[in-house]
Design an enzyme around this catalytic site. Structure first.
Site, short mmCIF file in Angstrom:
data_model
loop_
_atom_site.label_atom_id
_atom_site.label_comp_id
_atom_site.label_asym_id
_atom_site.label_seq_id
_atom_site.Cartn_x
_atom_site.Cartn_y
_atom_site.Cartn_z
N TYR A 145 0.85 -1.21 0.00
CA TYR A 145 0.00 0.00 0.00
C TYR A 145 0.87 1.25 0.00
O TYR A 145 0.70 2.16 0.81
CB TYR A 145 -0.92 0.04 1.24
CG TYR A 145 -1.68 -1.23 1.51
CD1 TYR A 145 -2.62 -1.71 0.60
CD2 TYR A 145 -1.45 -1.96 2.68
CE1 TYR A 145 -3.30 -2.89 0.86
CE2 TYR A 145 -2.13 -3.14 2.94
CZ TYR A 145 -3.06 -3.58 2.03
OH TYR A 145 -3.74 -4.74 2.29
N LYS A 189 21.34 -9.03 20.71
CA LYS A 189 20.12 -8.61 21.43
C LYS A 189 19.22 -9.84 21.43
O LYS A 189 18.06 -9.79 21.01
CB LYS A 189 19.49 -7.41 20.71
CG LYS A 189 18.32 -6.78 21.44
CD LYS A 189 18.68 -6.12 22.77
CE LYS A 189 17.41 -5.75 23.52
NZ LYS A 189 17.69 -5.22 24.88
#
Ligand code: NAD
Ligand code: IPM
Ligand code: MN
Length: 354
Positions: A145, A189
Site C-alpha cells: 500500500y 540482542k
C-alpha cells in the site's frame, strides 16, 4: 618498488576536503618507502547525481574491480534522501566486493582528551569488528500500500551461519594477531530477537571453543553501550552485527576524543576484490566547506590501507607521525578544541614524516 592502483572516491561534503589530505600523506610515505601509487579519481556522489540522476555510473563496480584498494571520503547530501545516496554508492560497494569485515579501531592517543573521566593510567585501545554485508542492512523487504494511509513497510534482517561464522572467526584471529588483552566481546540482542541473534550467540560459542587462549564475553547491545562508557579500557576486540557495529563505532569514536580520529577498513579478507578504506564519519554538512574538518580519521584509514597492501612500515610511520602531532597538543582542528585548519594539521603530519 611496489606499485598500487588506488581508486579514489572523495564523495560528498567534507569527503572532498579530507581525501586530498590523505593523498598528500600517501604520496609522502610512498617516496620514503619505495611505493608507487597510481590514483584513479572518480567524481561519483551527490554532484554526479544532480547531473546524471544516479550516484555512480552503471559500470562503476567493473571500473573499481581491477584496483588494489579503494579510498573513500564520505557520502550524503542534505538535498538527497540518505537511502538514495548510500544505497546508490557506499553500500553496494561493500556488498558487491564482499567486504564482510569492517574494522574500526579506537585508540585514545596521548595529548587527546576523552569526554570520559578515565581513572589514571586507563587506556582505550579497542577495535569494533562489524559484520558488513548482511544482518540488518540486507535490504530485504518492501512496501505494501505504498504511500497510502494504510501503508506497511517490511524490513527483514538476514543472518546466515556462514556470514556470522566468518566475521566471528575474523574477530578471534584479530585478537590473536593484536596480542593485547586477548579478549573478544560479542554483541547481540538475543533476549528480544530470538532467531538471528540466537544463531549468532550459538555460533560465537562454537567458534570461541577453537580459541582457548582468548577470553570471551557476550553482552546485550544496550549493556554494551553502557559499558563502552563505564569501562572502555576493558575492551579489546568487539564483534557485532552490521547495525550494532555501526552504532557502537560512533560511541567508540567519540570516547577517543572525536569522530575526526576514527578510521575504518572494509575488508575482503580473502582478497578476491578490492577492499575499501574510509573514515567512520560522514559528510558532516554542518562544517563542510570551512576548511576545519579533521583529516586524521582519513589519514589513519590510509594507514589501514597500507597495512592491507602489506606495506606495514609505511603504515606504522603514518600512525607514529599522527601520534606525535596529537601529543604536541598544538596543531589541531576545532573538534579537538584547536584552531588549526585541515591543511595545517596535514602540514604538521608531513613535517613529522620528515
Ligand atoms: P557525520 O559523521 O557526518 O557528523 C556527525 C558530527 O560529527 C557532526 O557534527 C560533524 O561536524 C562531526 N564530524 C564528523 N566528522 C568530523 C571530522 N572529521 N572533523 C570534525 N568534525 C567531524 O554524521 P551525520 O551528521 O549523521 O551525517 C551526515 C551525512 O553523512 C548524512 O547524509 C549521513 O547519511 C552521511 N554519512 C555517511 C557516512 C559514510 O559515507 N561512510 C558515514 C556516516 C554518515
Ligand atoms: C557508516 C555509516 C553508514 C553505515 C551509513 C552512512 C549507511 O554510518 O559507515 O558508519 O551505517 O554503514
Ligand atoms: Mn555509522
Amino acid at each position: 618498488m611496489k606499485n598500487f592502483k588506488i581508486a579514489v572516491i572523495p564523495g560528498d561534503g567534507v569527503g572532498q576536503e579530507v581525501i586530498p589530505q590523505a593523498k598528500r600523506v600517501l604520496e609522502k610515505v610512498a617516496g620514503q618507502h619505495a611505493i608507487g601509487f597510481t590514483f584513479q579519481d572518480f567524481d561519483w556522489g551527490a554532484d554526479y547525481y544532480f547531473r546524471h540522476g544516479r550516484m555512480m555510473p552503471a559500470d562503476a563496480l567493473d571500473r573499481l574491480r581491477p584496483c588494489d584498494a579503494i579510498l573513500l571520503g564520505a557520502v550524503g547530501h542534505p538535498q538527497i534522501p540518505d537511502h538514495i545516496t548510500l544505497n546508490g554508492l557506499l553500500l553496494p560497494i561493500r556488498r558487491a566486493f564482499d567486504q564482510y569485515a569492517n574494522v574500526r579501531p579506537a585508540i585514545l592517543y596521548s595529548g587527546v582528551e576523552s569526554p570520559l573521566a578515565l581513572r589514571k593510567g586507563e587506556q582505550i585501545d579497542l577495535v569494533v569488528v562489524r559484520e558488513n554485508t548482511e544482518g540488518e542492512y540486507a535490504q530485504v523487504g518492501g512496501f505494501v500500500y505504498h504511500e497510502q494511509p494504510e501503508e506497511v513497510a517490511i524490513q527483514t534482517a538476514v543472518f546466515t551461519r556462514r556470514g556470522i561464522e566468518r566475521i566471528i572467526r575474523f574477530a578471534f584471529e584479530l585478537a590473536v594477531r593484536r596480542n593485547k588483552k586477548k579478549r573478544v566481546t560479542s554483541i547481540t540482542k538475543s533476549n528480544a530477537q530470538g532467531f538471528g541473534m540466537v544463531l549468532w550467540d550459538r555460533t560465537f560459542q562454537a567458534v570461541a571453543s577453537e580459541f582457548p587462549d582468548i577470553r570471551t564475553e557476550s553482552l546485550l547491545v544496550d549493556a554494551a553501550a553502557m559499558n563502552f562508557i563505564r569501562r572502555p579500557e576493558s575492551f579489546d576486540v568487539v564483534v557485532g552485527s552490521n547495525l550494532f557495529g555501526d552504532i557502537l563505532s560512533d560511541i567508540s569514536a567519540i570516547i577517543i576524543g572525536s569522530m575526526g580520529l576514527a578510521p575504518s577498513a572494509n575488508l575482503d579478507p580473502l582478497r578476491r576484490y578490492p577492499s575499501m578504506f574510509e573514515p567512520v564519519h560522514g559528510s558532516a554538512p554542518d562544517i563542510a566547506g570551512k576548511g576545519i574538518v579533521n583529516p586524521l580519521a582519513t589519514i589513519f584509514s590510509a594507514a589501514q590501507m597500507l597495512d592491507h597492501l602489506q606495506c606495514e612500515p609505511a603504515a606504522r610511520k603514518i600512525e607514529t607521525a599522527v601520534a606525535e602531532v596529537l601529543a604536541g597538543r598544538k596543531i589541531r582542528t576545532p573538534d579537538l578544541r584547536g584552531k588549526s585548519s585541515t591543511a595545517e594539521v596535514t602540514d604538521a603530519v608531513l613535517a613529522q614524516l620528515g
